[in-house]
Enzyme design. Structure first.
Site, PDB file in Angstrom:
ATOM      1  N   SER A 191       0.795  -1.225   0.000  1.00 30.48           N
ATOM      2  CA  SER A 191       0.000   0.000   0.000  1.00 30.48           C
ATOM      3  C   SER A 191       0.829   1.279   0.000  1.00 30.48           C
ATOM      4  O   SER A 191       0.394   2.288  -0.533  1.00 30.48           O
ATOM      5  CB  SER A 191      -0.943   0.011   1.193  1.00 30.48           C
ATOM      6  OG  SER A 191      -0.210  -0.041   2.397  1.00 30.48           O
ATOM      7  N   HIS A 219      -5.422  -4.076  -2.469  1.00 28.73           N
ATOM      8  CA  HIS A 219      -5.109  -2.979  -3.393  1.00 28.73           C
ATOM      9  C   HIS A 219      -4.975  -3.488  -4.831  1.00 28.73           C
ATOM     10  O   HIS A 219      -4.222  -2.913  -5.620  1.00 28.73           O
ATOM     11  CB  HIS A 219      -3.829  -2.270  -2.962  1.00 28.73           C
ATOM     12  CG  HIS A 219      -4.007  -1.364  -1.782  1.00 28.73           C
ATOM     13  ND1 HIS A 219      -4.514  -0.084  -1.884  1.00 28.73           N
ATOM     14  CD2 HIS A 219      -3.781  -1.565  -0.462  1.00 28.73           C
ATOM     15  CE1 HIS A 219      -4.569   0.473  -0.683  1.00 28.73           C
ATOM     16  NE2 HIS A 219      -4.129  -0.402   0.204  1.00 28.73           N
ATOM     17  N   LYS A 250     -12.348  -0.898  -1.379  1.00 31.99           N
ATOM     18  CA  LYS A 250     -11.444  -0.135  -2.262  1.00 31.99           C
ATOM     19  C   LYS A 250     -11.977  -0.193  -3.696  1.00 31.99           C
ATOM     20  O   LYS A 250     -12.948   0.490  -4.011  1.00 31.99           O
ATOM     21  CB  LYS A 250     -10.016  -0.682  -2.124  1.00 31.99           C
ATOM     22  CG  LYS A 250      -9.429  -0.436  -0.733  1.00 31.99           C
ATOM     23  CD  LYS A 250      -7.995  -0.868  -0.609  1.00 31.99           C
ATOM     24  CE  LYS A 250      -7.362  -0.343   0.671  1.00 31.99           C
ATOM     25  NZ  LYS A 250      -7.909  -0.967   1.899  1.00 31.99           N
TER      26      LYS A 250
END
Lengths: 416, 84
Positions: A191, A219, A250
């Protein structure tokens, strides 16, 4: 009174110490839906300002997508607001099972189990099947904090290897051949640096040294890899990862919720034993219904992940041409390296004045002397957004005289 | 019984091998701060604890294995002596 004055004073001092250390975190109030352009009030009480958002995890631009919002409304109307129960008592609707099936299919794994957040998924994923100190967990040193907490809760022996260092990982695997279970743990996209784990090598090592692999692809799910399935698709190891944890918070709509997906037996053991699953409410129907729509969208077309990829390439090129020092990589996380903590805060503040919303990160969030501004791309960014943001970075970079400078030169000028 | 200077040397070498990159010229001595300086973070400290426990066949309780107790090689040596 239990909350005595001396206790109050002790806590106030702790808060003051956090402020003195420059580590006090303040929320910024957003007065609009999450999007490429948002309206922000910062600091609290200041006039609202329209800014381009370059720090959301809204990778696919689905946070406020009309079809997702419509699905959420329909879910609310047809299935109600709350479940008032954990999953295994009376908190499982057929739409929860539908979402678990869709997630497992998308990730190309046997099964999946939902959690209130990926933090919960990671916190509870080890305990169900890594049972004793006859087992060892070997984790990359930069894995997400939630994995660190989960590892600490397990009774297994805990080990770590240098970030993405495959020789180091191999040494650790050799060293622990006496153990019953070896579990390698890594993020897919890290990240803070935005780099991608060499999963092809990790899987080859896992096979050679008889280890299992757990991947946190939070991610990456929805956009990394040719059809967006994640870093396991990108690195050509679909079907070879034993467990993938990921988030709905996300790329997949950005609301909340996470999952553990993987081998059927491991997922079932989570359903039987994982404490955050057993003792936490079911995800609300409105989120589940919207997430089901998100999975339909990302399964039916690669249009949004393709646009995100184009935006990422465009942004990396624009910043490099402007003379900024960025971390090379393939993901939509693009860190602009400033090394000095104060400089990272000054540059972020000046960019905000230019209408660009970014955040500076420094120790202990990133290593000492590695302060940066983390920029994140979205499929909802248009070229005009990126052109304006790149021009602002160039203007502010010029002000501080950092354009064209590399690490040593920036540190020589501002200190680490 | 391992003597202090031998133990100090073994831990120092482990820290250099495990936590510094090959091109890192940071100088580390027995009193150099390890965790508060950022050379070792609180998670990767688990490698050092596991190494010591396996090598010397001891068990360091989590309550004792604090970032403060692991903040320099000399502090770690002092802690280890409680378990020999």
């Amino acid at each position: 009174m239990a909350y005595a004055d001396k206790i109050r004073e002790a806590y106030r001092k702790e808060l003051a110490d956090i402020r003195t250390a420059g580590l006090f975190k303040e929320e910024r109030f957003i007065h609009s839906p999450q999007a490429a352009e948002i309206t922000v009030e910062f600091p609290s009480g200041a006039p609202q300002q329209a800014v381009i958002n370059l720090c959301a995890n809204n990778y696919l631009g689905l946070s406020s997508h009309p079809e997702v919002i419509r699905a959420a409304h329909e879910g609310l109307d047809s299935r109600g607001y709350g479940m008032s129960s954990v999953r295994f008592i009376c908190g499982t609707q057929e739409i929860h099972k539908e979402l678990e099936r869709k997630l497992a299919n998308f990730l190309r794994l046997d099964d999946a189990i939902l959690y209130a957040a990926c933090f919960d998924a990671n916190g509870g994923v080890f305990e169900p099947f890594i049972l004793t100190d006859q087992d060892v967990i070997i984790a990359d040193r930069l894995v997400h904090a939630s994995l660190v907490d989960g590892i600490r809760l397990s009774k297994a022996l805990q080990e770590s290897y240098k970030h993405n260092d495959m020789k180091h990982l191999e040494r650790k695997l050799e060293e622990f051949q006496d153990k019953r279970i070896r579990l390698i743990v890594t993020d897919g996209v890290f990240s803070m640096d935005g780099d991608v784990a060499p999963l092809d090598v990790i899987c080859a090592l896992a096979e050679k040294y008889d280890a299992m692999v757990l991947l946190d692809d939070s991610h990456a799910t929805g956009f990394m890899g040719r059809t967006g399935r994640g870093t396991h698709e990108m690195r050509g190891v679909l079907g070879k990862i034993d467990l993938i944890t990921t988030t709905l918070g996300k790329g997949l709509g950005g609301a909340s919720g996470g999952c553990v997906s993987g081998r059927a037996e491991l997922v079932e053991l989570c359903r039987q034993r994982a404490r955050p699953y057993l003792f936490s409410n079911a995800i609300p129907p409105v989120v589940v219904a919207a997430a089901n729509k998100v999975l339909e969208l990302v399964s039916s077309t690669t249009e949004r992940r393709d646009k995100l990829e184009r935006n990422t390439l465009y942004w990396r090129k624009a910043l490099t041409e402007a003379g900024l020092d960025i971390k090379a990589g393939e993901s939509p996380i693009v860190p602009v390296m400033l090394y000095n903590a104060k400089l990272s805060q000054d540059v972020a503040r000046d960019l905000y004045k230019e209408g660009i919303y970014v955040v500076g990160f420094f120790f202990p969030v990133v290593p000492k002397g590695a302060a940066r501004i983390r920029t994140q791309l979205s499929a909802s960014h248009e070229t005009a957004h990126l052109d304006k943001a790149a021009a602002a970075f160039k203007k502010v970079g010029e002000k501080y005289g950092i354009l064209g400078l590399k690490k040593d030169q920036i540190i020589a000028k501002f200190g680490a | 019984m391992v003597n202090d200077s031998e133990l100090c040397e073994i831990i120092l070498q482990y820290v250099k091998d495990e936590y510094l990159d090959e091109d890192d010229d940071t100088q580390i001595g027995p009193d150099s701060p390890l965790i508060s300086s950022g050379i070792v973070d609180s998670f990767s400290m688990v490698s050092l604890k596991t190494f010591l426990e396996r090598k010397y066949k001891i068990s360091i309780p989590d309550a004792k294995a604090t970032p403060e107790a692991f903040d320099s090689v000399n502090k770690i040596v002092a802690l280890m002596k409680e378990f020999f």
